[in-house]
Design a protein around this motif. Structure first.
Motif, PDB file in Angstrom:
ATOM      1  N   VAL A 115     -19.247 -14.375 -16.737  1.00 14.61           N
ATOM      2  CA  VAL A 115     -18.059 -14.924 -16.846  1.00 14.61           C
ATOM      3  C   VAL A 115     -16.789 -14.914 -16.093  1.00 14.61           C
ATOM      4  O   VAL A 115     -16.591 -13.256 -16.940  1.00 14.61           O
ATOM      5  N   PRO A 116     -16.939 -14.069 -14.765  1.00 20.98           N
ATOM      6  CA  PRO A 116     -15.846 -13.500 -14.075  1.00 20.98           C
ATOM      7  C   PRO A 116     -14.410 -13.672 -14.694  1.00 20.98           C
ATOM      8  O   PRO A 116     -13.946 -14.961 -14.480  1.00 20.98           O
ATOM      9  N   GLY A 117     -13.624 -13.076 -15.054  1.00 16.65           N
ATOM     10  CA  GLY A 117     -11.385 -13.036 -15.532  1.00 16.65           C
ATOM     11  C   GLY A 117     -11.099 -12.455 -14.746  1.00 16.65           C
ATOM     12  O   GLY A 117     -11.503 -10.846 -14.405  1.00 16.65           O
ATOM     13  N   HIS A 118      -9.991 -12.427 -15.083  1.00 15.82           N
ATOM     14  CA  HIS A 118      -8.634 -11.782 -14.500  1.00 15.82           C
ATOM     15  C   HIS A 118      -7.626 -12.073 -15.562  1.00 15.82           C
ATOM     16  O   HIS A 118      -7.187 -12.926 -15.754  1.00 15.82           O
ATOM     17  N   PRO A 119      -7.587 -10.705 -16.021  1.00 17.56           N
ATOM     18  CA  PRO A 119      -5.755 -11.280 -17.256  1.00 17.56           C
ATOM     19  C   PRO A 119      -4.784 -10.685 -16.502  1.00 17.56           C
ATOM     20  O   PRO A 119      -4.377  -9.665 -15.815  1.00 17.56           O
ATOM     21  N   ILE A 120      -3.901 -11.743 -16.028  1.00 16.64           N
ATOM     22  CA  ILE A 120      -2.567 -11.834 -15.285  1.00 16.64           C
ATOM     23  C   ILE A 120      -1.348 -11.032 -15.781  1.00 16.64           C
ATOM     24  O   ILE A 120      -0.851 -11.343 -16.960  1.00 16.64           O
ATOM     25  N   ALA A 121      -1.702  -9.722 -16.503  1.00 20.21           N
ATOM     26  CA  ALA A 121      -0.951  -9.307 -17.245  1.00 20.21           C
ATOM     27  C   ALA A 121      -1.490  -7.626 -16.473  1.00 20.21           C
ATOM     28  O   ALA A 121      -2.346  -6.964 -16.024  1.00 20.21           O
ATOM     29  N   GLY A 122      -0.075  -6.693 -17.452  1.00 20.87           N
ATOM     30  CA  GLY A 122      -0.569  -4.680 -17.297  1.00 20.87           C
ATOM     31  C   GLY A 122       0.565  -5.121 -16.596  1.00 20.87           C
ATOM     32  O   GLY A 122       2.157  -4.617 -17.640  1.00 20.87           O
ATOM     33  N   THR A 123       0.844  -3.361 -16.570  1.00 22.75           N
ATOM     34  CA  THR A 123       1.769  -2.747 -16.594  1.00 22.75           C
ATOM     35  C   THR A 123       1.510  -1.638 -15.263  1.00 22.75           C
ATOM     36  O   THR A 123       0.151  -1.811 -14.452  1.00 22.75           O
ATOM     37  N   GLU A 124       2.439  -0.295 -14.900  1.00 24.68           N
ATOM     38  CA  GLU A 124       1.821   0.622 -13.818  1.00 24.68           C
ATOM     39  C   GLU A 124       1.163   1.099 -14.193  1.00 24.68           C
ATOM     40  O   GLU A 124       1.054   2.603 -13.175  1.00 24.68           O
ATOM     41  N   HIS A 125       0.505   1.390 -15.552  1.00 24.26           N
ATOM     42  CA  HIS A 125       0.846   2.437 -16.198  1.00 24.26           C
ATOM     43  C   HIS A 125      -1.271   2.633 -15.966  1.00 24.26           C
ATOM     44  O   HIS A 125      -1.314   1.317 -16.282  1.00 24.26           O
ATOM     45  N   SER A 126      -1.653   3.285 -16.046  1.00 21.39           N
ATOM     46  CA  SER A 126      -2.839   3.206 -16.575  1.00 21.39           C
ATOM     47  C   SER A 126      -3.673   4.407 -17.573  1.00 21.39           C
ATOM     48  O   SER A 126      -2.492   4.761 -18.000  1.00 21.39           O
ATOM     49  N   SER A 131      -2.073   1.395 -23.459  1.00 20.33           N
ATOM     50  CA  SER A 131      -2.843   0.199 -23.940  1.00 20.33           C
ATOM     51  C   SER A 131      -1.439   0.075 -24.565  1.00 20.33           C
ATOM     52  O   SER A 131      -1.128   0.705 -25.811  1.00 20.33           O
ATOM     53  N   LEU A 132      -1.062  -1.418 -24.377  1.00 26.23           N
ATOM     54  CA  LEU A 132      -0.069  -1.754 -26.106  1.00 26.23           C
ATOM     55  C   LEU A 132      -0.994  -3.069 -26.312  1.00 26.23           C
ATOM     56  O   LEU A 132      -1.910  -4.507 -26.006  1.00 26.23           O
ATOM     57  N   GLU A 133      -1.040  -3.612 -28.191  1.00 26.36           N
ATOM     58  CA  GLU A 133      -0.808  -4.189 -28.916  1.00 26.36           C
ATOM     59  C   GLU A 133      -0.197  -5.965 -28.394  1.00 26.36           C
ATOM     60  O   GLU A 133       1.005  -4.943 -27.439  1.00 26.36           O
ATOM     61  N   GLY A 134      -0.743  -6.399 -27.772  1.00 26.29           N
ATOM     62  CA  GLY A 134      -0.279  -8.056 -27.932  1.00 26.29           C
ATOM     63  C   GLY A 134      -0.049  -8.492 -26.616  1.00 26.29           C
ATOM     64  O   GLY A 134       1.124  -8.715 -25.661  1.00 26.29           O
ATOM     65  N   MET A 135      -0.360  -7.692 -25.942  1.00 24.85           N
ATOM     66  CA  MET A 135      -0.178  -7.530 -23.955  1.00 24.85           C
ATOM     67  C   MET A 135      -0.429  -8.964 -23.226  1.00 24.85           C
ATOM     68  O   MET A 135       0.431  -9.078 -22.546  1.00 24.85           O
ATOM     69  N   PHE A 136      -1.668  -9.785 -24.027  1.00 24.37           N
ATOM     70  CA  PHE A 136      -1.919 -10.924 -23.485  1.00 24.37           C
ATOM     71  C   PHE A 136      -1.121 -12.751 -23.875  1.00 24.37           C
ATOM     72  O   PHE A 136      -1.161 -13.375 -23.477  1.00 24.37           O
ATOM     73  N   ALA A 137      -0.167 -11.738 -25.027  1.00 20.85           N
ATOM     74  CA  ALA A 137       0.162 -13.344 -25.940  1.00 20.85           C
ATOM     75  C   ALA A 137       0.762 -13.602 -24.889  1.00 20.85           C
ATOM     76  O   ALA A 137       2.460 -13.426 -23.999  1.00 20.85           O
ATOM     77  N   GLY A 138       1.004 -15.175 -24.685  1.00 20.02           N
ATOM     78  CA  GLY A 138       1.818 -15.701 -23.631  1.00 20.02           C
ATOM     79  C   GLY A 138       0.939 -15.616 -22.550  1.00 20.02           C
ATOM     80  O   GLY A 138       1.514 -16.493 -21.015  1.00 20.02           O
ATOM     81  N   ARG A 139      -0.138 -15.421 -22.034  1.00 20.67           N
ATOM     82  CA  ARG A 139      -0.232 -14.323 -20.591  1.00 20.67           C
ATOM     83  C   ARG A 139      -1.720 -15.071 -20.468  1.00 20.67           C
ATOM     84  O   ARG A 139      -1.871 -16.190 -20.839  1.00 20.67           O
ATOM     85  N   THR A 140      -1.319 -15.722 -19.318  1.00 16.86           N
ATOM     86  CA  THR A 140      -3.065 -16.235 -18.254  1.00 16.86           C
ATOM     87  C   THR A 140      -3.997 -15.706 -18.371  1.00 16.86           C
ATOM     88  O   THR A 140      -3.631 -14.246 -17.172  1.00 16.86           O
ATOM     89  N   VAL A 141      -4.843 -15.797 -18.506  1.00 17.05           N
ATOM     90  CA  VAL A 141      -5.938 -15.210 -18.000  1.00 17.05           C
ATOM     91  C   VAL A 141      -6.703 -16.523 -17.048  1.00 17.05           C
ATOM     92  O   VAL A 141      -7.091 -17.903 -17.521  1.00 17.05           O
ATOM     93  N   VAL A 142      -7.134 -15.892 -15.463  1.00 13.07           N
ATOM     94  CA  VAL A 142      -7.823 -16.991 -14.634  1.00 13.07           C
ATOM     95  C   VAL A 142      -9.639 -16.296 -14.689  1.00 13.07           C
ATOM     96  O   VAL A 142     -10.068 -15.364 -15.135  1.00 13.07           O
ATOM     97  N   LEU A 143     -10.147 -17.995 -15.387  1.00 11.56           N
ATOM     98  CA  LEU A 143     -11.785 -17.182 -15.328  1.00 11.56           C
ATOM     99  C   LEU A 143     -12.162 -17.998 -14.151  1.00 11.56           C
ATOM    100  O   LEU A 143     -11.811 -19.028 -13.635  1.00 11.56           O
ATOM    101  N   THR A 144     -13.278 -18.117 -13.701  1.00 17.07           N
ATOM    102  CA  THR A 144     -14.097 -18.289 -12.187  1.00 17.07           C
ATOM    103  C   THR A 144     -15.103 -17.955 -12.096  1.00 17.07           C
ATOM    104  O   THR A 144     -16.600 -17.990 -11.659  1.00 17.07           O
TER     105      THR A 144
END
Length: 281
Positions: A115-126, A131-144
């Motif tokens: 299932v291809p996916g892409h969370p629309i979230a992140g920072t400029e760090h790598s 990494s951050l707990e709760g990064m995806f709360a309320g964020r959009t994840v696109v599945l294709t």
């Protein structure tokens, strides 16, 4: 409780691992250098690090590929034969058509459990240390998912992301790539280009850098290898977005050259109105 294997424990993979552990799942990390990933256990990001990818995925319920999009085919080829029949696989890459195309080229069709996916979230760090707990709360994840994708696999990946608080949106790979070329990939290219221009005379300009410049160039701190792969993977859509942007810059330059105050104000007012229509972050 599911066993989730994250291959490529970077910012996104590490943040997802944190949230999945908080939800009670068991998370194993794999990567090219298991020793480098070992501290992630002590940091509470994952339960274990496994050097043997095949052994790790053999017991996995869900496998998340957190590798650069240019490596998706290579990594899937390495783990595919060792997956259990119940496992589903997803990715977090910033382009989707290239991922689908590469996996189809390898096997003739997109694997039904992928299932291809892409969370629309992140920072400029790598890296997992960022990494951050709760990064995806309320964020959009696109599945294709495509016509080859098993709907049950899509449902399981949807539930995974919803469990960590994300909103799931389903698009075609082509719709995703056209949209992200404008909303993600183009801003990244602009940040790199502006920072490169600044670097021509950094000593003289550094004392004059304010919050506006830092906001505009924050993305230039992102991983260049990852973004090289994204730019090439979404080449057609990004090229189109860049050319449209250059046309608008040409219009702006013409208005500045002509001293056309009315035209400048009209351009700026239209942009301001559009900005105010954006949903809250």
């Amino acid at each position: 409780m599911a066993h989730v294997v994250v291959i490529g424990l970077g910012l996104i993979g590490g943040s997802l691992a944190r949230d999945l552990r908080r939800c009670g799942h068991r998370v194993t990390a794999c990567g090219r250098d298991a020793a480098r990933l070992a501290p992630a256990v002590g940091l509470g990001i994952v339960d274990a690090v496994e050097a043997d990818w095949q052994a790790a995925v053999a017991s996995a319920d869900i496998v998340v590929l957190g590798v650069p999009v240019g490596r998706t085919r290579e990594v899937y080829a390495r783990i595919g034969p060792h997956l259990s029949t119940q496992a589903v696989v997803t990715d977090v890459g910033s382009t989707k058509s290239s991922v689908v195309r590469e996996l189809k080229a390898a096997s003739g069709r997109l694997p039904a459990h992928f299932v291809p996916g892409h969370p629309i979230a992140g920072t400029e760090h790598s890296g997992f240390a960022a990494s951050l707990e709760g990064m995806f709360a309320g964020r959009t994840v696109v599945l294709t998912p495509t016509g080859d994708t098993d709907p049950a696999a899509t449902a399981r990946v949807t539930a995974l992301w919803q469990e960590v608080g994300a909103r799931v949106l389903t698009l075609t790979p082509e719709q995703h790539d056209a949209a992200l070329a404008l909303t993600s990939h183009l801003p990244q290219m602009l940040a790199y280009t502006l920072m490169e221009q600044f670097a021509e005379t950094p000593g003289a300009l550094a004392p004059l850098v304010g919050s506006g410049f830092r906001s505009m160039t924050r993305l230039a701190g992102s991983d260049p290898v990852m973004w090289r792969d994204v730019a090439l993977a979404n080449q057609a859509q990004l090229s189109l977005a860049l050319r449209r942007y250059m046309e608008r810059l040409g219009e702006l330059a013409a208005a500045v050259d002509a001293g056309d105050a009315a035209r400048l104000e009209k351009l700026f007012a239209a942009a301001q109105a559009a900005y105010r229509q954006l949903p809250p972050a």
